[in-house]
Design a protein around this motif. Structure first.
Motif, PDB file in Angstrom:
ATOM      1  N   ASP A 175       8.154   7.157  -1.686  1.00  0.00           N
ATOM      2  CA  ASP A 175       8.283   6.176  -2.755  1.00  0.00           C
ATOM      3  C   ASP A 175       7.446   6.593  -3.961  1.00  0.00           C
ATOM      4  O   ASP A 175       6.318   7.066  -3.812  1.00  0.00           O
ATOM      5  CB  ASP A 175       7.814   4.805  -2.238  1.00  0.00           C
ATOM      6  CG  ASP A 175       7.772   3.760  -3.313  1.00  0.00           C
ATOM      7  OD1 ASP A 175       8.824   3.215  -3.649  1.00  0.00           O
ATOM      8  OD2 ASP A 175       6.656   3.505  -3.833  1.00  0.00           O
ATOM      9  N   HIS A 176       7.987   6.402  -5.177  1.00  0.00           N
ATOM     10  CA  HIS A 176       7.327   6.892  -6.390  1.00  0.00           C
ATOM     11  C   HIS A 176       5.917   6.325  -6.541  1.00  0.00           C
ATOM     12  O   HIS A 176       4.956   7.075  -6.817  1.00  0.00           O
ATOM     13  CB  HIS A 176       8.173   6.550  -7.618  1.00  0.00           C
ATOM     14  CG  HIS A 176       7.510   6.938  -8.926  1.00  0.00           C
ATOM     15  ND1 HIS A 176       7.426   8.254  -9.346  1.00  0.00           N
ATOM     16  CD2 HIS A 176       6.876   6.183  -9.864  1.00  0.00           C
ATOM     17  CE1 HIS A 176       6.765   8.300 -10.500  1.00  0.00           C
ATOM     18  NE2 HIS A 176       6.430   7.048 -10.838  1.00  0.00           N
ATOM     19  N   ASP A 177       5.772   5.022  -6.392  1.00  0.00           N
ATOM     20  CA  ASP A 177       4.453   4.401  -6.574  1.00  0.00           C
ATOM     21  C   ASP A 177       3.473   4.872  -5.507  1.00  0.00           C
ATOM     22  O   ASP A 177       2.295   5.128  -5.795  1.00  0.00           O
ATOM     23  CB  ASP A 177       4.577   2.876  -6.531  1.00  0.00           C
ATOM     24  CG  ASP A 177       5.272   2.331  -7.771  1.00  0.00           C
ATOM     25  OD1 ASP A 177       5.267   3.033  -8.807  1.00  0.00           O
ATOM     26  OD2 ASP A 177       5.818   1.210  -7.701  1.00  0.00           O
ATOM     27  N   SER A 210      -6.778  13.423  -5.222  1.00  0.00           N
ATOM     28  CA  SER A 210      -7.532  14.138  -6.261  1.00  0.00           C
ATOM     29  C   SER A 210      -8.988  13.697  -6.268  1.00  0.00           C
ATOM     30  O   SER A 210      -9.902  14.511  -6.436  1.00  0.00           O
ATOM     31  CB  SER A 210      -6.910  13.882  -7.644  1.00  0.00           C
ATOM     32  OG  SER A 210      -5.591  14.382  -7.693  1.00  0.00           O
ATOM     33  N   SER A 237       3.123   4.849   4.697  1.00  0.00           N
ATOM     34  CA  SER A 237       3.911   3.884   3.934  1.00  0.00           C
ATOM     35  C   SER A 237       3.931   2.530   4.638  1.00  0.00           C
ATOM     36  O   SER A 237       3.797   1.477   3.995  1.00  0.00           O
ATOM     37  CB  SER A 237       5.336   4.414   3.763  1.00  0.00           C
ATOM     38  OG  SER A 237       6.146   3.476   3.096  1.00  0.00           O
ATOM     39  N   ILE A 260      -1.442  10.887  -4.700  1.00  0.00           N
ATOM     40  CA  ILE A 260      -1.951  12.040  -5.470  1.00  0.00           C
ATOM     41  C   ILE A 260      -3.255  11.673  -6.167  1.00  0.00           C
ATOM     42  O   ILE A 260      -4.207  12.460  -6.178  1.00  0.00           O
ATOM     43  CB  ILE A 260      -0.890  12.516  -6.482  1.00  0.00           C
ATOM     44  CG1 ILE A 260       0.305  13.118  -5.732  1.00  0.00           C
ATOM     45  CG2 ILE A 260      -1.482  13.533  -7.447  1.00  0.00           C
ATOM     46  CD1 ILE A 260       1.477  13.473  -6.633  1.00  0.00           C
ATOM     47  N   SER A 261      -3.311  10.469  -6.712  1.00  0.00           N
ATOM     48  CA  SER A 261      -4.526  10.031  -7.400  1.00  0.00           C
ATOM     49  C   SER A 261      -5.711   9.969  -6.448  1.00  0.00           C
ATOM     50  O   SER A 261      -6.799  10.481  -6.741  1.00  0.00           O
ATOM     51  CB  SER A 261      -4.282   8.654  -8.036  1.00  0.00           C
ATOM     52  OG  SER A 261      -5.465   8.150  -8.578  1.00  0.00           O
ATOM     53  N   LYS A 262      -5.488   9.364  -5.268  1.00  0.00           N
ATOM     54  CA  LYS A 262      -6.569   9.234  -4.285  1.00  0.00           C
ATOM     55  C   LYS A 262      -6.968  10.593  -3.722  1.00  0.00           C
ATOM     56  O   LYS A 262      -8.158  10.881  -3.529  1.00  0.00           O
ATOM     57  CB  LYS A 262      -6.122   8.299  -3.163  1.00  0.00           C
ATOM     58  CG  LYS A 262      -7.227   7.902  -2.204  1.00  0.00           C
ATOM     59  CD  LYS A 262      -6.729   6.860  -1.210  1.00  0.00           C
ATOM     60  CE  LYS A 262      -7.831   6.478  -0.233  1.00  0.00           C
ATOM     61  NZ  LYS A 262      -7.353   5.487   0.771  1.00  0.00           N
ATOM     62  N   LEU A 271       3.604   7.741  -3.901  1.00  0.00           N
ATOM     63  CA  LEU A 271       3.285   9.132  -4.209  1.00  0.00           C
ATOM     64  C   LEU A 271       2.236   9.220  -5.299  1.00  0.00           C
ATOM     65  O   LEU A 271       1.282  10.000  -5.217  1.00  0.00           O
ATOM     66  CB  LEU A 271       4.560   9.873  -4.629  1.00  0.00           C
ATOM     67  CG  LEU A 271       4.381  11.339  -5.061  1.00  0.00           C
ATOM     68  CD1 LEU A 271       3.811  12.170  -3.916  1.00  0.00           C
ATOM     69  CD2 LEU A 271       5.711  11.918  -5.540  1.00  0.00           C
ATOM     70  N   LYS A 272       2.413   8.398  -6.336  1.00  0.00           N
ATOM     71  CA  LYS A 272       1.476   8.385  -7.452  1.00  0.00           C
ATOM     72  C   LYS A 272       0.070   8.000  -6.973  1.00  0.00           C
ATOM     73  O   LYS A 272      -0.922   8.671  -7.310  1.00  0.00           O
ATOM     74  CB  LYS A 272       1.970   7.394  -8.508  1.00  0.00           C
ATOM     75  CG  LYS A 272       1.134   7.345  -9.772  1.00  0.00           C
ATOM     76  CD  LYS A 272       1.749   6.356 -10.762  1.00  0.00           C
ATOM     77  CE  LYS A 272       0.864   6.207 -11.997  1.00  0.00           C
ATOM     78  NZ  LYS A 272       1.436   5.212 -12.944  1.00  0.00           N
ATOM     79  N   ASN A 273      -0.017   6.959  -6.153  1.00  0.00           N
ATOM     80  CA  ASN A 273      -1.318   6.520  -5.627  1.00  0.00           C
ATOM     81  C   ASN A 273      -1.908   7.557  -4.676  1.00  0.00           C
ATOM     82  O   ASN A 273      -3.120   7.787  -4.667  1.00  0.00           O
ATOM     83  CB  ASN A 273      -1.163   5.185  -4.894  1.00  0.00           C
ATOM     84  CG  ASN A 273      -0.870   4.038  -5.836  1.00  0.00           C
ATOM     85  OD1 ASN A 273      -1.227   4.102  -7.020  1.00  0.00           O
ATOM     86  ND2 ASN A 273      -0.242   2.981  -5.331  1.00  0.00           N
ATOM     87  N   THR A 328       2.900  18.114   3.002  1.00  0.00           N
ATOM     88  CA  THR A 328       3.605  18.161   1.706  1.00  0.00           C
ATOM     89  C   THR A 328       4.928  18.938   1.789  1.00  0.00           C
ATOM     90  O   THR A 328       5.712  18.912   0.848  1.00  0.00           O
ATOM     91  CB  THR A 328       2.715  18.797   0.627  1.00  0.00           C
ATOM     92  OG1 THR A 328       2.238  20.071   1.096  1.00  0.00           O
ATOM     93  CG2 THR A 328       1.532  17.900   0.310  1.00  0.00           C
TER      94      THR A 328
END
Length: 527
Positions: free
Chosen positions: A508-510, A520, A473, A516-518, A512-514, A499
């Motif tokens: 942070d939500h954003d 994947s 972060s 998980i995307s990366k 976390l989203k990035n 995890t």
């Protein structure tokens, strides 16, 4: 201070001579030769002088130090030696000199007769600056400042990397898979060669009868081959023993492979390994590895300063890393290696003379000489205006019209601001990874790019499963791309544990989203 007297050959030197030594290398089949430099930049040699390896122009042994006049005025940057022995060194100017045993053209001068005085080796190297040298038993490697490797000498097993097994009489650029790659570190075993790239990949070539190339086979290789088993592991340094190899990763882990008849791999047994195998040294991070092509001994230094040794140790086979009372890995080779040689060119710090840098370090936070005080969290930090102006653009401009001798600071914590000021005096930092994040914030704010890099290194060295998300972060927040990639790779490599941490749960939500995307995209969630 490093004690050179641990090597018995130095007992031939007087106390006054020992006090002048600044660099030293002990070599030879019995550890009976030494080359050292003094505080006056003079070079002296001592010992049995096999094959003229002392460079004095003769083959007479000497029990008293003799000055090596032929290298007068040259400063040694690095040095290595072979089994003959032959010597190869690079000066601080990037020039290469070699002398001694030359039956296999390992001196690189195009001939096969022994050379009794230092010979400037310039063929194919005249426009290159050499920054590192490495010798096998009878072959030689050099690394240039632009990341190229040149090799020459004995090539019966392909250790020169030329694609053949014909001896190489002059320096030849190692190409093949290393073409257009940037090499940052080299090492030689008895008859093999290893190179680490700036990408963290490792390539090896030469003799492989004990699996010392780490390729999962025992066939020799005459061209550089990438060690595929280290895929995804970023290696920083390599060290080679007689027939075994050690590497140190960016995360402070050691891997070993090759011959293991003395336990030199540290795996708890004596079975050879043809694939990289992790070496466990409690839970401490390793910051230095040591091995030498003339010995079956391994050593390592941890971040907390502990020295471990394993392998052939004075006739004993030590099959697991053993904690010693030594303060440096050099002592392991002085006291336990056979022969008792040095695994690198020793640097000896003087006892009393203070350099300008050392004097400045002493004056940090000294109220007796300071003309400026910073008040941070209710505590004073003492400094010197002129030094801060010289070292930091921020202070240069802020002191322009200021006569203040006390400055209150509320933007940063006391440990962080003290570390910043100390860095301006010492060029180094000493902080926990978490505090280094705060210093990274300050470095970003003050546009101190070198300090920013040091903070990132500290964070990398201290990353663990518990703090990985917090450090990731911080890397994102301060746009430290290299650190962000490092933290991300660490999280992926330790995904199951990471995890389950509170840091991941509170992410942070954003972010976390990035994440998980990366993750994947790199296949982290595949079964």
């Amino acid at each position: 201070m490093l004690d050179v007297e641990k090597w018995s050959i130095f007992s031939l030197c007087s106390h006054e001579e020992l006090q002048l030594i600044r660099q030293a290398c002990v070599f030879g089949n019995a550890g009976n030769e030494v080359l050292y430099t003094t505080v006056n930049d003079e070079i002296f040699v001592l010992g049995t002088n096999s094959c003229g390896c002392l460079g004095l122009g003769d083959v007479q042994s000497t029990i008293e130090p003799r000055k090596l006049d032929s290298l007068s005025g040259k400063k040694i940057a690095c040095l290595s030696y072979g089994s003959g022995p032959h010597i190869v060194l690079a000066t601080t100017e990037g020039e290469v000199f070699a002398w001694g045993h030359n039956a296999y053209s390992q001196l690189g001068n195009g001939a096969t007769n022994h050379i009794l005085v230092p010979c400037h080796i310039s063929t194919n190297l005249s426009n290159k600056q050499v920054i590192e040298v490495a010798c096998g038993s009878y072959h030689s490697l050099v690394l240039t400042s632009d990341g190229e490797v040149f090799a020459w000498g004995y090539n019966n097993s392909g250790q020169v990397g030329s694609g053949s097994t014909a001896n190489q009489p002059i320096p030849r650029k190692v190409t093949g898979c290393l073409q257009n790659k940037v090499v940052v570190n080299i090492a030689c075993g008895q008859m093999c060669s290893v190179a680490v790239l700036d990408s963290g990949e490792v390539f090896a070539w030469g003799y492989n009868g004990n699996g010392q190339l780490g390729l999962g086979s025992s066939g020799n290789q005459s061209n550089p081959c990438r060690i595929a088993a280290l895929q995804g592991i970023r290696v920083q340094r390599v060290a080679c023993g007689y027939a075994h190899t050690l590497v140190l990763t960016e995360e402070g882990q050691v891997y070993a492979w090759g011959a293991n008849s003395y336990g030199q791999l540290g795996t708890g047994n004596k079975s050879n390994q043809s694939y990289p195998t992790p070496v466990s040294v409690e839970k401490d991070r390793i910051i230095e590895i040591a091995a030498c092509h003339s010995a079956h001994t391994s050593a390592a230094k941890t971040q907390s300063g502990h020295i471990y040794m394993w392998g052939q140790c004075r006739g004993q086979s030590v099959i697991l890393p053993h904690l010693t009372h030594f303060s440096c890995t050099d002592d392991v080779f002085a006291c336990f290696a056979t022969p008792a040689v040095t695994w690198r060119l020793l640097s000896v710090e003087p006892d009393d003379h203070l350099t300008v840098a050392e004097s400045l370090k002493r004056e940090f936070d000294n109220p007796n000489t300071a003309d400026l005080k910073f008040l941070v969290d209710g505590k004073y930090i003492y400094a010197h205006k002129v030094l801060l102006k010289i070292r930091c653009e921020h202070f240069r401009s802020s002191f322009e019209d200021s006569e203040e001798d006390i400055i209150e600071m509320s933007e940063f914590s006391y440990p962080v601001y003290r570390a910043f000021l100390e860095y301006l005096y010492t060029d180094s930092i000493s902080l926990s990874p978490e505090e280094a994040v705060g210093l990274l914030d300050l470095a970003t704010f003050y546009r101190e790019n070198r300090l920013k890099k040091l903070c990132q290194q500290t964070i990398k060295q201290g990353i663990c499963e518990e703090n990985a998300i917090a450090l990731l972060s911080a890397a994102v927040k301060y746009e430290a791309e290299d650190l962000e990639e490092f933290c991300f790779r660490f999280c992926i490599n330790h995904l199951t544990v990471v995890t389950q941490t509170s840091g991941f749960a509170e992410m942070d939500h954003d972010l976390l989203k990035n994440f998980i995307s990366k993750a994947s995209r790199v296949g982290a969630f595949k079964n």
